[in-house]
Design a protein around this motif. Structure first.
Motif, PDB file in Angstrom:
ATOM      1  N   ASP A 249      44.605  85.778  31.260  1.00 26.75           N
ATOM      2  CA  ASP A 249      45.699  84.822  31.107  1.00 26.75           C
ATOM      3  C   ASP A 249      45.156  83.413  31.213  1.00 26.75           C
ATOM      4  O   ASP A 249      44.048  83.187  31.716  1.00 26.75           O
ATOM      5  N   GLY A 250      45.934  82.474  30.746  1.00 25.81           N
ATOM      6  CA  GLY A 250      45.539  81.075  30.798  1.00 25.81           C
ATOM      7  C   GLY A 250      46.741  80.183  30.605  1.00 25.81           C
ATOM      8  O   GLY A 250      47.785  80.601  30.076  1.00 25.81           O
ATOM      9  N   VAL A 251      46.632  78.947  31.055  1.00 25.55           N
ATOM     10  CA  VAL A 251      47.751  78.014  30.965  1.00 25.55           C
ATOM     11  C   VAL A 251      47.243  76.610  30.682  1.00 25.55           C
ATOM     12  O   VAL A 251      46.161  76.216  31.138  1.00 25.55           O
ATOM     13  N   ILE A 252      48.004  75.869  29.916  1.00 26.04           N
ATOM     14  CA  ILE A 252      47.736  74.460  29.648  1.00 26.04           C
ATOM     15  C   ILE A 252      49.003  73.671  29.965  1.00 26.04           C
ATOM     16  O   ILE A 252      50.097  74.041  29.534  1.00 26.04           O
ATOM     17  N   PHE A 253      48.853  72.586  30.706  1.00 24.96           N
ATOM     18  CA  PHE A 253      49.931  71.621  30.895  1.00 24.96           C
ATOM     19  C   PHE A 253      49.602  70.409  30.025  1.00 24.96           C
ATOM     20  O   PHE A 253      48.510  69.842  30.132  1.00 24.96           O
ATOM     21  N   ALA A 254      50.545  70.005  29.195  1.00 29.19           N
ATOM     22  CA  ALA A 254      50.346  68.825  28.360  1.00 29.19           C
ATOM     23  C   ALA A 254      51.560  67.923  28.471  1.00 29.19           C
ATOM     24  O   ALA A 254      52.702  68.381  28.378  1.00 29.19           O
ATOM     25  N   THR A 255      51.331  66.636  28.688  1.00 29.96           N
ATOM     26  CA  THR A 255      52.413  65.658  28.668  1.00 29.96           C
ATOM     27  C   THR A 255      52.447  65.015  27.296  1.00 29.96           C
ATOM     28  O   THR A 255      51.437  64.460  26.832  1.00 29.96           O
ATOM     29  N   LEU A 256      53.605  65.098  26.656  1.00 29.68           N
ATOM     30  CA  LEU A 256      53.797  64.552  25.317  1.00 29.68           C
ATOM     31  C   LEU A 256      54.607  63.264  25.436  1.00 29.68           C
ATOM     32  O   LEU A 256      55.559  63.184  26.211  1.00 29.68           O
ATOM     33  N   ARG A 257      54.238  62.263  24.661  1.00 28.02           N
ATOM     34  CA  ARG A 257      54.876  60.956  24.818  1.00 28.02           C
ATOM     35  C   ARG A 257      55.067  60.290  23.458  1.00 28.02           C
ATOM     36  O   ARG A 257      54.190  60.343  22.596  1.00 28.02           O
TER      37      ARG A 257
END
Length: 384
Positions: A249-257
């Protein structure tokens, strides 16, 4: 005008709020303290439980006229305070008012004192203490609350202290003030395997490795114009910290602006398409979660003009220097149904930055912020 006794009492109250911070969604005691302070002012009505723990006080003149809302925020941040210069530091582990919301609440309460003593001639003044600003959910919840329709404003104003500006200088302008943004959590699921036999599993490693630069390419920053897009990766994790297990498993957090809500929707759609393609390519499943979703905060030209005239009457320097900002603010939601304006008030050069563990709201700016609010209220509603 606030008296010396007012300033002593308001400063003490601000520091009390500072000692007992509560983060988004947990503002029970903060709201209780605000209600107690408002009850002493005998407003026409106090509404509680708005959008969670929100509180609003209504000062109704009894004469037909517009409703003017002034907003402050109840919540603090999940940041451990580190400030040896003050004797009223946070007494709650891992939480602190290092974004100035304790000061914003105090300025709005101070306005209430002035309106209680000299009521407006027409319309209504609403003092709004909203919950959960820091995660972008509070203003939306307040506006969606059926009880909010009782106090739906024609005008809405807010002040946010913004370091990096001279003391008492106000940055504001018509149009965009704060960008729209959201946090997109992308979770991949495959199958773990023994590290000696990775082919027996389905690892997300390659999918995430390819996705990282692809996401960043969706938004690389630049000038804050209509084409502005920014994607910031804030967290990446694959599997567990082990040498014996190939990850499953894996996860990415991305803030979009973006500078506008539609642009944010476009970036989100692009990010989801990239993640879906990566999952299909490598035999993974993918799920998405959205957190910290902020609408763009845009100053209506009419509200900006009202605020600018008030600042001119008070001889407070102001310009569009320093705005718009990449940072987000959920005050923009109040502008969906009202003519709204945000003012960014300077605490002085060299002041600690927001969200820093040594930040503290400067009490000597309280009279100026209160005076700005009062001037706007008097200009729109007069004095009885």
């Amino acid at each position: 005008m606030l008296t010396n006794l007012d300033l002593v009492e308001l400063t003490a109250f601000r520091r009390l709020l500072h000692r007992f911070p509560e983060v988004a969604g947990e503002e029970v005691e903060t709201a209780r303290r605000i209600v107690g302070a408002l009850e002493a002012l005998s407003p026409s009505k106090i509404l509680t439980g708005l959008g969670g723990h929100g509180v609003a006080a209504v000062f109704d003149s009894g004469v037909a006229g517009p409703t003017v809302l002034f907003r402050a925020e109840l919540d603090a941040l999940p940041i451990e305070e580190k400030n040896s210069k003050i004797d009223y530091a946070s007494e709650v582990d891992g939480k602190s008012h290092v974004c100035g919301h304790d000061g914003h609440m105090t300025m709005v309460l101070a306005l209430g004192r002035l309106i209680a003593r000299q009521p407006v001639a027409k319309g209504r003044v609403v003092l709004m203490f909203q919950p959960a600003e820091e995660d972008g959910s509070g203003a939306k919840a307040v506006v969606a609350d059926p009880a909010f329709q009782e106090i739906a404003p024609d005008w809405a104003f807010a002040i946010h202290l913004e370091p990096g500006r001279p003391f008492g200088f106000v940055s504001t302008a018509p149009g965009l003030i704060n960008c729209a943004s959201l946090g997109l959590k992308i979770s991949f699921a495959g199958k773990t395997a023994h590290a000696a036999d990775p082919e027996d599993g389905v690892s997300p490693a390659r999918a995430i490795a390819e996705l990282i630069p692809a996401l960043e390419a969706l938004g690389t920053g630049g000038a804050l114009d209509a084409a502005f897009r920014l994607v910031t990766l804030t967290h990446v994790q694959i599997g567990a910290p082990s040498f014996g297990i190939a990850p499953g498993d894996g996860v990415i957090f991305a803030t979009l602006r973006s500078t506008h809500d539609a642009g944010l929707e476009g970036i989100e759609a692009g990010a989801r398409a990239l993640a879906d393609a990566a999952a299909e390519k490598y035999g993974l499943t993918v799920d998405f979660e959205i957190e910290d979703h902020f609408a763009a905060s845009i100053n209506a030209p009419e509200a900006y003009e009202v605020a600018a005239k008030a600042l001119d009457r008070l001889e407070i320097a102001h310009s569009g220097a320093g705005v718009p900002m990449r940072a987000s603010e959920d005050f923009g939601v109040f502008g969906w149904g009202a003519k709204a304006a945000m003012l960014c008030l300077g605490p002085g050069e060299g002041y600690a930055a927001l969200h820093n563990p040594d930040y503290d709201f400067p009490d000597d700016i309280i009279p100026m912020g209160t005076a700005i609010f009062e001037q706007i209220a008097r200009d729109l509603l007069g004095t009885a």
